[in-house]
Design a protein around this motif. Structure first.
Motif, PDB file in Angstrom:
ATOM      1  N   ALA A 153       0.832  -1.206   0.000  1.00 14.71           N
ATOM      2  CA  ALA A 153       0.000   0.000   0.000  1.00 14.71           C
ATOM      3  C   ALA A 153       0.867   1.257   0.000  1.00 14.71           C
ATOM      4  N   PHE A 154       1.953   1.244   0.771  1.00 15.22           N
ATOM      5  CA  PHE A 154       2.857   2.392   0.827  1.00 15.22           C
ATOM      6  C   PHE A 154       3.493   2.633  -0.537  1.00 15.22           C
ATOM      7  N   ASP A 155       3.974   1.562  -1.175  1.00 15.00           N
ATOM      8  CA  ASP A 155       4.587   1.688  -2.506  1.00 15.00           C
ATOM      9  C   ASP A 155       3.594   2.235  -3.524  1.00 15.00           C
ATOM     10  N   ASN A 156       2.319   1.941  -3.325  1.00 12.95           N
ATOM     11  CA  ASN A 156       1.265   2.455  -4.212  1.00 12.95           C
ATOM     12  C   ASN A 156       0.774   3.838  -3.791  1.00 12.95           C
ATOM     13  N   GLN A 157       1.453   4.417  -2.786  1.00  9.94           N
ATOM     14  CA  GLN A 157       1.139   5.756  -2.262  1.00  9.94           C
ATOM     15  C   GLN A 157      -0.265   5.848  -1.663  1.00  9.94           C
ATOM     16  N   ASP A 158      -0.783   4.697  -1.241  1.00  6.11           N
ATOM     17  CA  ASP A 158      -2.059   4.675  -0.519  1.00  6.11           C
ATOM     18  C   ASP A 158      -1.724   4.711   0.965  1.00  6.11           C
ATOM     19  N   TYR A 159      -1.369   5.895   1.458  1.00  2.00           N
ATOM     20  CA  TYR A 159      -0.804   6.026   2.790  1.00  2.00           C
ATOM     21  C   TYR A 159      -1.813   5.761   3.905  1.00  2.00           C
ATOM     22  N   LYS A 160      -3.050   6.105   3.680  1.00  3.71           N
ATOM     23  CA  LYS A 160      -4.060   5.844   4.720  1.00  3.71           C
ATOM     24  C   LYS A 160      -4.263   4.348   4.910  1.00  3.71           C
ATOM     25  N   LYS A 161      -4.269   3.614   3.810  1.00  4.79           N
ATOM     26  CA  LYS A 161      -4.399   2.162   3.911  1.00  4.79           C
ATOM     27  C   LYS A 161      -3.153   1.569   4.567  1.00  4.79           C
ATOM     28  N   ALA A 162      -1.979   2.074   4.177  1.00  5.09           N
ATOM     29  CA  ALA A 162      -0.731   1.598   4.772  1.00  5.09           C
ATOM     30  C   ALA A 162      -0.726   1.844   6.278  1.00  5.09           C
ATOM     31  N   MET A 163      -1.193   3.011   6.695  1.00  6.63           N
ATOM     32  CA  MET A 163      -1.245   3.341   8.115  1.00  6.63           C
ATOM     33  C   MET A 163      -2.120   2.343   8.874  1.00  6.63           C
ATOM     34  N   THR A 164      -3.281   2.032   8.325  1.00  2.87           N
ATOM     35  CA  THR A 164      -4.196   1.075   8.964  1.00  2.87           C
ATOM     36  C   THR A 164      -3.537  -0.293   9.104  1.00  2.87           C
ATOM     37  N   LEU A 165      -2.844  -0.727   8.058  1.00  8.47           N
ATOM     38  CA  LEU A 165      -2.211  -2.050   8.070  1.00  8.47           C
ATOM     39  C   LEU A 165      -1.030  -2.106   9.038  1.00  8.47           C
ATOM     40  N   TYR A 166      -0.216  -1.051   9.072  1.00  5.31           N
ATOM     41  CA  TYR A 166       0.912  -1.024  10.007  1.00  5.31           C
ATOM     42  C   TYR A 166       0.420  -0.990  11.451  1.00  5.31           C
ATOM     43  N   LYS A 167      -0.683  -0.284  11.688  1.00  2.00           N
ATOM     44  CA  LYS A 167      -1.261  -0.254  13.046  1.00  2.00           C
ATOM     45  C   LYS A 167      -1.706  -1.654  13.455  1.00  2.00           C
ATOM     46  N   LYS A 168      -2.281  -2.394  12.519  1.00  2.00           N
ATOM     47  CA  LYS A 168      -2.691  -3.766  12.807  1.00  2.00           C
ATOM     48  C   LYS A 168      -1.472  -4.635  13.119  1.00  2.00           C
ATOM     49  N   ALA A 169      -0.366  -4.375  12.399  1.00  2.00           N
ATOM     50  CA  ALA A 169       0.855  -5.159  12.605  1.00  2.00           C
ATOM     51  C   ALA A 169       1.414  -4.953  14.017  1.00  2.00           C
ATOM     52  N   VAL A 170       1.470  -3.677  14.453  1.00  2.00           N
ATOM     53  CA  VAL A 170       2.034  -3.426  15.789  1.00  2.00           C
ATOM     54  C   VAL A 170       1.050  -3.805  16.895  1.00  2.00           C
ATOM     55  N   LYS A 171      -0.233  -3.891  16.578  1.00  2.00           N
ATOM     56  CA  LYS A 171      -1.209  -4.375  17.558  1.00  2.00           C
ATOM     57  C   LYS A 171      -0.997  -5.858  17.811  1.00  2.00           C
ATOM     58  N   GLU A 172      -0.649  -6.587  16.726  1.00  2.00           N
ATOM     59  CA  GLU A 172      -0.367  -8.014  16.854  1.00  2.00           C
ATOM     60  C   GLU A 172       0.964  -8.263  17.566  1.00  2.00           C
ATOM     61  N   ASP A 173       1.929  -7.346  17.340  1.00  2.00           N
ATOM     62  CA  ASP A 173       3.260  -7.511  17.929  1.00  2.00           C
ATOM     63  C   ASP A 173       3.822  -6.131  18.265  1.00  2.00           C
ATOM     64  N   LYS A 174       3.753  -5.762  19.530  1.00  2.00           N
ATOM     65  CA  LYS A 174       4.180  -4.425  19.970  1.00  2.00           C
ATOM     66  C   LYS A 174       5.690  -4.225  19.904  1.00  2.00           C
ATOM     67  N   THR A 175       6.466  -5.302  19.718  1.00  2.00           N
ATOM     68  CA  THR A 175       7.927  -5.180  19.628  1.00  2.00           C
ATOM     69  C   THR A 175       8.421  -5.347  18.191  1.00  2.00           C
ATOM     70  N   PHE A 176       7.549  -5.092  17.228  1.00  2.00           N
ATOM     71  CA  PHE A 176       7.860  -5.237  15.799  1.00  2.00           C
ATOM     72  C   PHE A 176       8.461  -3.901  15.316  1.00  2.00           C
ATOM     73  N   ALA A 177       9.797  -3.791  15.400  1.00  2.00           N
ATOM     74  CA  ALA A 177      10.478  -2.510  15.161  1.00  2.00           C
ATOM     75  C   ALA A 177      10.237  -1.946  13.764  1.00  2.00           C
ATOM     76  N   PHE A 178      10.379  -2.772  12.735  1.00  2.00           N
ATOM     77  CA  PHE A 178      10.227  -2.267  11.364  1.00  2.00           C
ATOM     78  C   PHE A 178       8.800  -1.784  11.085  1.00  2.00           C
ATOM     79  N   ALA A 179       7.824  -2.393  11.753  1.00  2.00           N
ATOM     80  CA  ALA A 179       6.433  -1.943  11.579  1.00  2.00           C
ATOM     81  C   ALA A 179       6.259  -0.550  12.178  1.00  2.00           C
ATOM     82  N   TRP A 180       6.876  -0.322  13.357  1.00  2.00           N
ATOM     83  CA  TRP A 180       6.838   1.014  13.950  1.00  2.00           C
ATOM     84  C   TRP A 180       7.561   2.021  13.050  1.00  2.00           C
ATOM     85  N   ASP A 181       8.695   1.605  12.480  1.00  2.00           N
ATOM     86  CA  ASP A 181       9.447   2.481  11.574  1.00  2.00           C
ATOM     87  C   ASP A 181       8.579   2.927  10.406  1.00  2.00           C
TER      88      ASP A 181
END
Length: 320
Positions: A153-181
């Protein structure tokens, strides 16, 4: 360190670089950018610079060879068109006044400058995270699934969708450094620098030596015009990544925004020399910035300060 000759008159004329839209520059840059996109992102900065150079040189040589073959083909066609009876011809010699020489660095600087302005892949490869730690990625399948979808989604410049997906990633794993990045990068793209900084800080608590958050938190502070915090962040990056030109380029840029042009020049010249040392394409950006700083100091009647700093780094300034 050997003296580096910098022609200020040439640097100044390069400000506001006008894209060279000649057939060769565009064609070679297009092929080189495609090649650059395939460079392994886990390489170190110097290795990436060498790979980028190889991509540009290879595309340049291929274009020249193709051009030569097309010209020879045209000469053959023109010669055959002048013949009345092919059946009486045993052999054919096509006269040529020019040697077919391939020059590996022909127009190299122009091609490189065009790529800096047009090839997003070059920036993505050059500034990608190249070191991983235990918490860089997640061992939780769902977190990785959301993360990978976020990258697309980020590569496609759909930043709002990317934000939602990254938030889901860190919700599943709060120590996921690259997802926070990458969540921080997404907030930055959306112009929410304060939230971006929060994400980078969470990543740095997980991995204090993370290259991406260390660099991007400094950039975000710069956008917020919190210049002292930006300088501190760049210096912290420099402690972790010694002799990385991005430390000095970033500091030079922040000092310039803070109207401290002498310190800006001091750092930018260090960046230029380090870029030069690793043959980085981003030395062109440092050259352009040095020219801008020369103009600013000249307006203030401080050309002596410019020359003093240049002498400090053994950079010879030649003016016509």
């Amino acid at each position: 360190m050997k003296p580096i000759t910098v022609l200020i008159t040439l640097l100044i004329s390069s400000i506001g670089f006008a894209q060279d839209n000649s057939e060769k520059i565009v064609d070679v840059a297009y092929d080189a950018c495609d090649c650059i996109g395939n460079i392994e992102r886990t390489l170190n900065t110097e290795e990436k610079s060498e790979e980028i150079k190889t991509c540009i040189t290879s595309a340049n040589m291929a274009w020249q060879m193709s051009k030569t073959m097309a010209e020879m083909s045209q000469k053959v066609s023109d010669t055959l068109g002048q013949l009345e009876d092919f059946s009486k011809i045993d052999s054919l010699i096509i006269p040529s006044d020019d040697l077919n020489i391939i020059v590996t660095d022909s127009d190299y600087e122009e091609i490189e400058a065009y790529l800096l302005e047009t090839c997003g892949e070059m920036e993505a490869v050059y500034f990608s995270e190249n070191q991983t730690t235990e918490n860089s990625y997640s061992d939780k399948e769902k977190a990785m699934e959301h993360y990978n979808q976020g990258l697309v989604a980020f590569d496609n410049q759909d930043y709002k969708k990317a934000m939602t997906l990254y938030k889901k990633a860190v919700k599943e794993d709060k120590t996921f450094a690259f997802a926070w990045d990458n969540l921080g990068r997404t907030y930055r793209e959306l112009g929410d620098y304060k939230e971006a900084i929060k994400c980078y800080k969470k990543s740095l608590r997980i991995d204090p030596k993370g290259g991406m958050p260390l660099m991007n938190i400094a950039v975000a502070y710069g956008f917020l015009e919190q210049f002292d915090k930006a300088k501190k962040a760049y210096r912290q990056y420099g402690k972790v990544f010694e002799n990385d030109p991005e430390t000095y380029f970033g500091l030079g840029r922040i000092y310039a925004l803070d109207s401290d042009f002498e310190n800006a020049l001091d750092n930018m010249m260090q960046a230029y020399l380090l870029y030069q040392e690793i043959n980085s394409p981003y030395k062109k950006d440092a050259e352009t910035f040095i020219a801008i700083l020369y103009q600013e100091l000249e307006k203030q009647g401080k050309t002596a300060a410019f020359n003093r700093i240049a002498k400090k780094y053994k950079i010879q300034i030649l003016e016509d």
